[in-house]
Design a protein around this motif. Sequence first.
Motif, PDB file in Angstrom:
ATOM      1  N   ILE A 179      43.385   5.108   6.679  1.00 26.18           N
ATOM      2  CA  ILE A 179      43.762   3.571   7.344  1.00 26.18           C
ATOM      3  C   ILE A 179      42.097   4.086   8.062  1.00 26.18           C
ATOM      4  N   ASP A 180      41.734   3.071   7.691  1.00 26.37           N
ATOM      5  CA  ASP A 180      40.179   3.004   8.739  1.00 26.37           C
ATOM      6  C   ASP A 180      39.801   2.324   9.076  1.00 26.37           C
ATOM      7  N   VAL A 181      39.674   2.383  10.360  1.00 33.75           N
ATOM      8  CA  VAL A 181      39.505   1.531  12.226  1.00 33.75           C
ATOM      9  C   VAL A 181      37.940   1.299  12.255  1.00 33.75           C
ATOM     10  N   LYS A 182      37.064   0.808  12.541  1.00 37.63           N
ATOM     11  CA  LYS A 182      35.452  -0.021  12.980  1.00 37.63           C
ATOM     12  C   LYS A 182      35.699   0.945  13.708  1.00 37.63           C
ATOM     13  N   GLY A 183      34.973   1.504  14.304  1.00 42.89           N
ATOM     14  CA  GLY A 183      34.208   2.292  15.315  1.00 42.89           C
ATOM     15  C   GLY A 183      33.351   1.229  16.740  1.00 42.89           C
ATOM     16  N   SER A 184      33.510   0.285  15.942  1.00 44.48           N
ATOM     17  CA  SER A 184      32.310  -0.618  16.834  1.00 44.48           C
ATOM     18  C   SER A 184      34.230  -0.874  18.049  1.00 44.48           C
ATOM     19  N   VAL A 185      35.399  -1.631  17.175  1.00 46.93           N
ATOM     20  CA  VAL A 185      36.402  -1.548  17.857  1.00 46.93           C
ATOM     21  C   VAL A 185      36.739  -1.422  18.407  1.00 46.93           C
ATOM     22  N   LEU A 186      36.070   0.196  18.895  1.00 40.44           N
ATOM     23  CA  LEU A 186      37.590   1.741  19.170  1.00 40.44           C
ATOM     24  C   LEU A 186      36.605   2.128  20.393  1.00 40.44           C
ATOM     25  N   PHE A 187      34.724   1.797  20.812  1.00 39.67           N
ATOM     26  CA  PHE A 187      34.008   2.735  20.799  1.00 39.67           C
ATOM     27  C   PHE A 187      32.722   1.666  21.363  1.00 39.67           C
ATOM     28  N   GLU A 188      32.078   2.580  22.360  1.00 36.04           N
ATOM     29  CA  GLU A 188      30.164   1.211  22.619  1.00 36.04           C
ATOM     30  C   GLU A 188      30.077   2.401  21.925  1.00 36.04           C
ATOM     31  N   ASP A 189      28.426   2.265  21.614  1.00 39.02           N
ATOM     32  CA  ASP A 189      27.360   3.027  21.290  1.00 39.02           C
ATOM     33  C   ASP A 189      27.483   4.117  22.565  1.00 39.02           C
ATOM     34  N   ASN A 190      27.296   5.315  21.277  1.00 36.60           N
ATOM     35  CA  ASN A 190      27.239   6.915  21.465  1.00 36.60           C
ATOM     36  C   ASN A 190      27.853   6.610  22.371  1.00 36.60           C
ATOM     37  N   LYS A 191      28.963   6.628  22.896  1.00 37.86           N
ATOM     38  CA  LYS A 191      30.098   7.156  23.856  1.00 37.86           C
ATOM     39  C   LYS A 191      31.578   6.903  23.162  1.00 37.86           C
ATOM     40  N   ALA A 192      32.985   7.788  23.930  1.00 39.82           N
ATOM     41  CA  ALA A 192      34.177   8.053  22.708  1.00 39.82           C
ATOM     42  C   ALA A 192      35.126   7.980  23.481  1.00 39.82           C
ATOM     43  N   GLU A 193      34.952   6.783  24.774  1.00 39.96           N
ATOM     44  CA  GLU A 193      36.010   6.559  25.280  1.00 39.96           C
ATOM     45  C   GLU A 193      36.721   5.065  24.879  1.00 39.96           C
ATOM     46  N   ILE A 194      37.433   5.328  24.896  1.00 41.99           N
ATOM     47  CA  ILE A 194      38.326   4.108  24.398  1.00 41.99           C
ATOM     48  C   ILE A 194      37.930   2.775  24.916  1.00 41.99           C
ATOM     49  N   LYS A 195      37.511   1.951  24.602  1.00 42.84           N
ATOM     50  CA  LYS A 195      37.297   0.634  25.131  1.00 42.84           C
ATOM     51  C   LYS A 195      38.545  -0.282  25.334  1.00 42.84           C
ATOM     52  N   ASP A 196      38.994  -0.596  26.624  1.00 47.59           N
ATOM     53  CA  ASP A 196      40.292  -1.321  27.357  1.00 47.59           C
ATOM     54  C   ASP A 196      41.018  -2.294  25.667  1.00 47.59           C
ATOM     55  N   ASP A 197      39.944  -3.250  25.541  1.00 50.24           N
ATOM     56  CA  ASP A 197      40.770  -4.084  24.976  1.00 50.24           C
ATOM     57  C   ASP A 197      40.925  -3.920  23.530  1.00 50.24           C
ATOM     58  N   ALA A 198      40.488  -2.367  23.178  1.00 49.21           N
ATOM     59  CA  ALA A 198      41.123  -1.461  21.752  1.00 49.21           C
ATOM     60  C   ALA A 198      42.353  -1.207  21.999  1.00 49.21           C
ATOM     61  N   LYS A 199      42.513  -0.498  23.069  1.00 48.66           N
ATOM     62  CA  LYS A 199      43.991   0.018  23.061  1.00 48.66           C
ATOM     63  C   LYS A 199      45.496  -0.238  22.694  1.00 48.66           C
ATOM     64  N   PRO A 200      45.244  -1.694  22.521  1.00 48.88           N
ATOM     65  CA  PRO A 200      46.246  -2.380  22.029  1.00 48.88           C
ATOM     66  C   PRO A 200      46.181  -1.621  20.363  1.00 48.88           C
ATOM     67  N   VAL A 201      45.228  -1.716  20.110  1.00 45.91           N
ATOM     68  CA  VAL A 201      44.862  -1.805  18.361  1.00 45.91           C
ATOM     69  C   VAL A 201      45.191  -0.794  17.137  1.00 45.91           C
ATOM     70  N   LEU A 202      44.739   0.319  18.660  1.00 45.98           N
ATOM     71  CA  LEU A 202      45.038   1.911  18.463  1.00 45.98           C
ATOM     72  C   LEU A 202      46.918   2.018  18.717  1.00 45.98           C
ATOM     73  N   LEU A 203      47.030   1.402  19.805  1.00 41.69           N
ATOM     74  CA  LEU A 203      48.739   1.613  19.891  1.00 41.69           C
ATOM     75  C   LEU A 203      49.601   0.885  18.319  1.00 41.69           C
TER      76      LEU A 203
END
Length: 297
Positions: A179-203
């Motif tokens: 399963i591949d999830v686009k990095g732009s959906v989960l993170f900002e550029d050059n960052k590793a913190e999960i974006k708040d709006d991406a957490k529902p997708v990740l759950l």
Amino acid sequence: MARKKKAEAPAPGSPAWMATFSDLMNLLLCFFVLLFSMSSVDTAKFNEMAQSFASTFSIFEAGGAFFGDGNLVANGATQLNNLDEYKNTMGETADSTEDGEDVFENKGDTDKLLEYYEQKVAELEGTIEELEHLEEILEEQKQEATSAVYDEVYELAQRYNLGDNVEFSMDKSYNYVRIDVKGSVLFEDNKAEIKDDAKPVLLKIGDILKEYDNFGIEIIGHTDNTPIKSGPYKDNDYLSAARAIETAQYLIENKNLDASKVSFSGMGEREPVDTNATEDGRKRNRRIEFRIYTPTN
């Protein structure tokens, strides 16, 4: 009057033919020693044969018997009747298999020896064919199992409405579903913190992974080949590893995944799925990959 020619003195030492004769005797001696070393002498029969010679030819002092008692000449030449048996059994050996059966009686019998090894080769070839057939069956079972997991994961993704931000595939060897999830959906550029709006997708991804919690699950971070010029991470390897760790910890804490079955790693830019020459290709390469490994037994 002519003087009589004096005869030449013979050459010192042994005649020339003596050296050749000595070499011949040495070769014969070596030949018989070799034959003896290859033989397995039956001690009991050898003793009987020696006694038979002793009784027949009476070569010992005062006609005494070499083995046991009795008149050496009394038995006459009748004891020579068994010499053929003695001769035929000299040098015989019996190799045995593990179950104690004789394989061949005489090492000189090359036909039996060849037949024995041909039989063993045939048995080995049969075993190899069985193993190859078993391997084919296992490969078919693994392919069927991985394909079934893929169908189930795809149906779950449709149910959770994950949309176009998620891609599904199987590896060529049918070891895992990806399963591949686009990095732009989960993170900002050059960052590793999960974006708040991406957490529902990740759950929702976590809900799918929870269905296979007893399987091996690997979370891998990937980037494009754009060098990092600023931020807390010195290169793409560090960034991809940090994103994989952050994703794994979030799912373990929020979806109660079995931490002993979850592994994570960062591959940086080393495993692109698209070209890095275009922006769309780089977006696909910046991703988080989830692998669900099919059990091998």
